[in-house]
Write a protein that holds these residues in place. Structure first.
Motif, PDB file in Angstrom:
ATOM      1  N   TRP A 201     -13.559 -59.118 -45.848  1.00  0.00           N
ATOM      2  CA  TRP A 201     -13.702 -57.838 -45.131  1.00  0.00           C
ATOM      3  C   TRP A 201     -12.469 -57.022 -45.492  1.00  0.00           C
ATOM      4  CZ3 TRP A 201     -11.260 -54.490 -41.912  1.00  0.00           C
ATOM      5  CH2 TRP A 201     -12.050 -53.561 -41.222  1.00  0.00           C
ATOM      6  N   VAL A 202     -12.671 -55.786 -45.946  1.00  0.00           N
ATOM      7  CA  VAL A 202     -11.542 -54.980 -46.427  1.00  0.00           C
ATOM      8  C   VAL A 202     -11.590 -53.590 -45.803  1.00  0.00           C
ATOM      9  CG1 VAL A 202     -10.326 -54.142 -48.469  1.00  0.00           C
ATOM     10  CG2 VAL A 202     -11.763 -56.156 -48.676  1.00  0.00           C
ATOM     11  N   GLY A 203     -10.466 -53.128 -45.284  1.00  0.00           N
ATOM     12  CA  GLY A 203     -10.442 -51.748 -44.784  1.00  0.00           C
ATOM     13  C   GLY A 203      -9.376 -51.539 -43.734  1.00  0.00           C
ATOM     14  N   GLU A 208     -13.880 -47.819 -35.617  1.00  0.00           N
ATOM     15  CA  GLU A 208     -15.067 -47.306 -36.332  1.00  0.00           C
ATOM     16  C   GLU A 208     -15.519 -48.239 -37.447  1.00  0.00           C
ATOM     17  OE1 GLU A 208     -12.108 -45.857 -36.278  1.00  0.00           O
ATOM     18  OE2 GLU A 208     -11.455 -45.374 -38.315  1.00  0.00           O
ATOM     19  N   LYS A 209     -14.681 -49.205 -37.809  1.00  0.00           N
ATOM     20  CA  LYS A 209     -15.026 -50.127 -38.895  1.00  0.00           C
ATOM     21  C   LYS A 209     -15.694 -51.403 -38.386  1.00  0.00           C
ATOM     22  CE  LYS A 209     -13.104 -47.800 -42.319  1.00  0.00           C
ATOM     23  NZ  LYS A 209     -13.759 -47.436 -43.558  1.00  0.00           N
ATOM     24  N   ALA A 210     -15.655 -51.611 -37.050  1.00  0.00           N
ATOM     25  CA  ALA A 210     -16.356 -52.725 -36.398  1.00  0.00           C
ATOM     26  C   ALA A 210     -16.151 -54.084 -37.083  1.00  0.00           C
ATOM     27  CB  ALA A 210     -17.841 -52.411 -36.232  1.00  0.00           C
ATOM     28  N   ILE A 227      -9.493 -61.239 -44.193  1.00  0.00           N
ATOM     29  CA  ILE A 227      -9.414 -59.827 -43.809  1.00  0.00           C
ATOM     30  C   ILE A 227      -8.225 -59.182 -44.528  1.00  0.00           C
ATOM     31  CG2 ILE A 227      -9.048 -58.261 -41.858  1.00  0.00           C
ATOM     32  CD1 ILE A 227     -10.225 -60.532 -40.070  1.00  0.00           C
ATOM     33  N   PHE A 228      -8.522 -58.076 -45.255  1.00  0.00           N
ATOM     34  CA  PHE A 228      -7.471 -57.369 -45.994  1.00  0.00           C
ATOM     35  C   PHE A 228      -7.410 -55.935 -45.502  1.00  0.00           C
ATOM     36  CE2 PHE A 228      -9.629 -60.369 -48.809  1.00  0.00           C
ATOM     37  CZ  PHE A 228      -8.575 -61.154 -49.263  1.00  0.00           C
ATOM     38  N   GLY A 229      -6.224 -55.428 -45.202  1.00  0.00           N
ATOM     39  CA  GLY A 229      -6.132 -54.002 -44.865  1.00  0.00           C
ATOM     40  C   GLY A 229      -5.059 -53.706 -43.858  1.00  0.00           C
ATOM     41  N   GLY A 253      -3.357 -59.382 -44.810  1.00  0.00           N
ATOM     42  CA  GLY A 253      -2.357 -58.308 -44.908  1.00  0.00           C
ATOM     43  C   GLY A 253      -2.876 -57.144 -45.725  1.00  0.00           C
ATOM     44  N   PHE A 254      -1.989 -56.202 -46.007  1.00  0.00           N
ATOM     45  CA  PHE A 254      -2.334 -55.025 -46.815  1.00  0.00           C
ATOM     46  C   PHE A 254      -1.723 -55.184 -48.200  1.00  0.00           C
ATOM     47  CE2 PHE A 254      -1.277 -50.820 -48.511  1.00  0.00           C
ATOM     48  CZ  PHE A 254      -2.526 -50.228 -48.488  1.00  0.00           C
ATOM     49  N   PHE A 255      -2.523 -54.988 -49.235  1.00  0.00           N
ATOM     50  CA  PHE A 255      -2.066 -55.246 -50.607  1.00  0.00           C
ATOM     51  C   PHE A 255      -2.263 -54.031 -51.494  1.00  0.00           C
ATOM     52  CE2 PHE A 255      -3.342 -59.246 -48.751  1.00  0.00           C
ATOM     53  CZ  PHE A 255      -2.231 -60.039 -49.014  1.00  0.00           C
ATOM     54  N   ARG A 275     -19.328 -48.903 -37.868  1.00  0.00           N
ATOM     55  CA  ARG A 275     -20.129 -48.382 -36.757  1.00  0.00           C
ATOM     56  C   ARG A 275     -20.444 -46.906 -36.986  1.00  0.00           C
ATOM     57  NH1 ARG A 275     -21.500 -52.519 -34.586  1.00  0.00           N
ATOM     58  NH2 ARG A 275     -19.714 -53.228 -33.368  1.00  0.00           N
ATOM     59  N   TRP A 276     -19.563 -46.207 -37.712  1.00  0.00           N
ATOM     60  CA  TRP A 276     -19.752 -44.767 -37.947  1.00  0.00           C
ATOM     61  C   TRP A 276     -20.479 -44.543 -39.272  1.00  0.00           C
ATOM     62  CZ3 TRP A 276     -14.542 -41.963 -39.584  1.00  0.00           C
ATOM     63  CH2 TRP A 276     -14.004 -42.575 -40.712  1.00  0.00           C
ATOM     64  N   VAL A 277     -20.772 -43.265 -39.554  1.00  0.00           N
ATOM     65  CA  VAL A 277     -21.320 -42.937 -40.875  1.00  0.00           C
ATOM     66  C   VAL A 277     -20.136 -42.942 -41.835  1.00  0.00           C
ATOM     67  CG1 VAL A 277     -22.477 -41.190 -42.282  1.00  0.00           C
ATOM     68  CG2 VAL A 277     -23.191 -41.543 -39.918  1.00  0.00           C
ATOM     69  N   GLY A 281     -16.828 -45.426 -48.772  1.00  0.00           N
ATOM     70  CA  GLY A 281     -16.576 -46.861 -48.741  1.00  0.00           C
ATOM     71  C   GLY A 281     -16.059 -47.296 -50.095  1.00  0.00           C
ATOM     72  N   ASN A 282     -14.823 -46.869 -50.394  1.00  0.00           N
ATOM     73  CA  ASN A 282     -14.237 -47.272 -51.684  1.00  0.00           C
ATOM     74  C   ASN A 282     -14.213 -48.776 -51.852  1.00  0.00           C
ATOM     75  OD1 ASN A 282     -13.399 -45.143 -53.499  1.00  0.00           O
ATOM     76  ND2 ASN A 282     -12.154 -44.393 -51.812  1.00  0.00           N
ATOM     77  N   VAL A 283     -14.097 -49.488 -50.730  1.00  0.00           N
ATOM     78  CA  VAL A 283     -14.001 -50.947 -50.839  1.00  0.00           C
ATOM     79  C   VAL A 283     -15.287 -51.548 -51.427  1.00  0.00           C
ATOM     80  CG1 VAL A 283     -12.282 -51.111 -49.013  1.00  0.00           C
ATOM     81  CG2 VAL A 283     -14.682 -51.418 -48.439  1.00  0.00           C
TER      82      VAL A 283
END
Ligand code: UDP
Length: 366
Positions: A201-203, A208-210, A227-229, A253-255, A275-277, A281-283
């Motif tokens: 999961w990245v972001g 809003e990213k749920a 989880i990355f971000g 972490g964030f890379f 959850r949002w529009v 979604g670059n990821v």
């Protein structure tokens, strides 16, 4: 006299001023995907011989392109604003300072490109004599922003660019948006054919990213989730940690891009559960570039990117059971197809061609 043939065949060089997001320095990750889009576009335009200057908050890092750093206080992130949240600017606003700078140097440029999702640049547009293109990086959030964007869209109809059709549809001026997508320096992303037993999961870690939906799905299939971000909403992150004390997830972490792609490429699939529009979604395209299939809710940008059952799965939004079913079928996806899609649709060349055509139209070069 200009040599006729060369001026006829060569693409004219443009002087471009890119004004970055004011929520944090470029490279910090606070600004989310628009940071990557701006950096990639600045490099590609400069590679094509255009003269590009980026204006960004102090501390911004832009490889190979000149960046005018501007001091001042960052804008608040507005993802969680309500429809009627008022327009806010901090004291000594970096956004205000960036546009002060732009006003002074506008005579040196053919075109300015605004990447800030904020009220001020739209409000200021009619007061500038240099043409301004606006690249909008989110769907509709507040009425005040919609109103000012609509005013600019009506007065200067070609100047509004967006990532996707679904994002455009959230705005009252959707029929005049230029859909431009995104793109990557694919040479930085390595294809991996033999993933480990992990999901990704990245972001930005924000409501809003749920992220909780992805954790829930990973728990049900009992496959560890990496989880990355950037944690951009600490309270939300702490709530997740409390609510899922024993879930099989690891916060990595964030890379930077090089490190991120290496870790992401080894995962079985990317889960996208916004959850949002989601505007784009670059990821999603970063995962595809590494050969990683994407399992996403069927709404917003990811629904326009993922080819269902070919480069991932699109499932009913907010439905964890459907996420679980998709994860269980992930081995049916050929990872090579994912990389092929990234190469076909999301190369730097494809990105540069789309934006360059738009820029030439705006400065009336045929
Ligand atoms: N990202 C990153 N390092 C990380 C995790 C994420 O640089 O460890 C970047 C990722 O490359 C992407 C951005 O964060 O460009 C997230 O953008 P996206 O378009 O997916 O969503 P947004 O944040 O704009 O809503």
């Amino acid at each position: 006299m200009e040599p006729l043939l060369s001026s006829f065949f060569e693409s004219p060089m443009l002087k471009l001023l890119f004004l970055s997001t004011p929520v944090g320095p470029l490279g910090s990750g606070i600004g989310g995907g628009v940071e990557l889009t701006l950096l990639n576009l600045a490099q590609e335009m400069s590679q094509r011989g255009h003269q590009v200057t980026v204006v960004g908050p102090k501390g911004s890092k832009v490889p190979n392109v000149f960046c005018q750093e501007i001091s001042g206080n960052w804008q608040e992130m507005i993802q969680n604003n309500h429809r009627d949240t008022p327009i806010l600017l901090p004291e000594n606003s970096v956004l205000g300072n960036m546009w002060d700078y732009a006003r002074k140097v506008q005579g040196d440029y053919d075109l300015m490109v605004n990447f800030a999702f904020d009220w001020l640049p739209f409000y200021l547009t009619p007061f500038f004599y240099c043409p301004i293109a606006h690249f909008i990086s989110m769907g509709s959030i507040t009425d005040a922003f919609d109103e000012i964007m609509n005013r600019v869209a009506v007065k200067y109809p070609k100047t509004i660019g967006v990532y996707t059709h679904s994002q455009a549809e959230t705005f009252p001026f959707n029929n005049i948006c230029r859909v431009l997508g995104s793109g990557l320096n694919l040479s930085l992303y390595n294809y991996c054919d033999t993933p480990d037993h992990y999901l990704a999961w990245v972001g930005r870690i924000a409501p809003e990213k749920a992220l909780e939906d992805a954790i829930e799905a990973a728990t049900r299939v009992n496959i560890p989730l990496k989880i990355f971000g950037k944690v951009t909403d600490e309270e939300y992150w702490q709530t997740i940690r409390q609510n899922y004390p024993d879930a099989p997830y690891q916060y990595e972490g964030f890379f930077n891009t090089i490190e991120l792609q290496e870790k992401l490429s080894q995962c079985k699939a990317l889960l996208m559960t916004p959850r949002w529009v989601e505007a784009f979604g670059n990821v999603a395209i970063e995962a595809l570039a590494c050969g990683v299939p994407v399992i996403a809710y069927q709404r917003g940008g990811p629904a326009e990117i993922v080819q269902d059952k070919k480069t991932g799965f699109l499932v009913e939004p907010d439905n964890i059971s459907e996420l679980v079913d998709a994860i269980n079928q992930i081995d049916q996806i050929e990872r090579k197809q994912c990389r092929h899609q990234a190469e076909a649709d999301y190369s730097l060349k494809a990105l540069g061609d789309r934006f360059e055509r738009w820029f030439y139209e705006l400065v009336e070069i045929p």
